[in-house]
Design a protein around this motif. Structure first.
Motif, PDB file in Angstrom:
ATOM      1  N   GLN A  24     -18.485  12.042  33.502  1.00 20.58           N
ATOM      2  CA  GLN A  24     -18.508  10.616  32.649  1.00 20.58           C
ATOM      3  C   GLN A  24     -17.973  11.281  31.307  1.00 20.58           C
ATOM      4  N   PHE A  34     -13.106  10.889  36.506  1.00 23.20           N
ATOM      5  CA  PHE A  34     -14.599  10.606  37.083  1.00 23.20           C
ATOM      6  C   PHE A  34     -14.742  10.685  38.461  1.00 23.20           C
ATOM      7  N   THR A  64     -20.376   2.393  35.212  1.00 28.99           N
ATOM      8  CA  THR A  64     -20.016   3.508  34.031  1.00 28.99           C
ATOM      9  C   THR A  64     -18.661   2.944  33.480  1.00 28.99           C
ATOM     10  N   GLY A 216     -24.049   9.201  34.522  1.00 28.52           N
ATOM     11  CA  GLY A 216     -22.789   8.681  34.233  1.00 28.52           C
ATOM     12  C   GLY A 216     -22.964   7.476  33.039  1.00 28.52           C
TER      13      GLY A 216
END
Length: 258
Positions: A24, A34, A64, A216
């Motif tokens: 992240q 990611f 996220t 994340g």
């Protein structure tokens, strides 16, 4: 709930927290990777089956991308005019990709897409090394969002690498490109995940999912700060290096598997 948390084996969860955190930070700062980082590390390092890794990553991205988007908005990294032009075509592309996933083998085209992205990565790196980067207003936006959304849903990733890199090629500033693409990604991920949750329900949430979700979410605010503070040439170079390396790895994995 507290009883459940207290019974968790955190020694098993922490490695996945670290993977989610690292992925992240990179994604929030550079607008991509990611899914690539998580999937690669989960499968090759942690030994998670590919199907489980994919399910975990897709489930986590819904959360996220929301947290990362909020961070970029707070740090004024979002170009709202560009956002409006990207998000609707992107959502349409995600719907098409998710709908056609069962009848289209997206893996066939993946090596060609990765080769294209590797070339873009090298070009971005060349531009960063060459010297002063003059910002220009990007012209091709809606078609780019449509293609990026489709590839992301149908191929399990691609929104960041395709959209961010192409906008940078057109001359958009790295900071606002990364912030805008990250923020728009939430709407794509949420749209593409609807079918996923209907099909699998809460069974997708395993310890792997919980770990990368925690990592994340903790890292999400960091990306917005980095995108705001790192100089334009530095961001351009980092995007170029990351795009080239991840694309080259994907090509190698596809050829080795074939």
């Amino acid at each position: 709930m507290l009883d459940y948390v207290s019974t968790l084996d955190w020694s098993q969860i922490l490695p996945f927290v670290a993977i989610g955190f690292a992925a992240q930070v990179v994604d929030g700062a550079l607008g991509m990777a990611f899914g690539v980082i998580n999937s690669t590390l989960l499968v090759t390092v942690m030994g998670v089956p590919p199907a489980v890794a994919s399910a975990s990553v897709h489930a986590v991205e819904t959360f996220t991308t929301a947290a990362s988007g909020i961070s970029h908005v707070a740090h004024r990294n979002v170009d709202w005019k560009l956002f409006r032009k990207l998000v609707i075509p992107g959502v349409i592309g995600a719907i098409l990709g998710a709908t056609l996933l069962s009848t289209i083998d997206a893996s066939v085209a993946k090596p060609f897409v990765m080769a294209y992205l590797a070339c873009i990565g090298l070009y971005l790196l060349f531009r960063a090394i060459r010297g002063r980067i003059e910002p220009r207003k990007p012209r091709v936006i809606a078609p780019l969002g449509l293609v990026g959304g489709f590839l992301d849903a149908a191929g399990g990733g691609g929104w960041g690498p395709v959209v961010t890199s192409n906008l940078l090629i057109q001359g958009a500033t790295p900071r606002h490109t990364i912030g805008t693409v990250n923020t728009a990604e939430f709407f794509l991920t949420a749209t593409a995940s609807v079918t996923f949750f209907i099909a699998l329900g809460w069974s997708a949430f395993t310890l792997h999912t919980l770990g990368i979700l925690i990592g994340g979410l903790v890292a999400a605010p960091i990306g917005g700060v980095l995108a705001k503070r790192v100089p334009t040439r530095g961001l351009m170079a980092l995007v170029g290096v990351l795009l080239t390396l991840t694309s080259a790895w994907s090509i190698y994995a596809a050829v080795a598997k074939g």
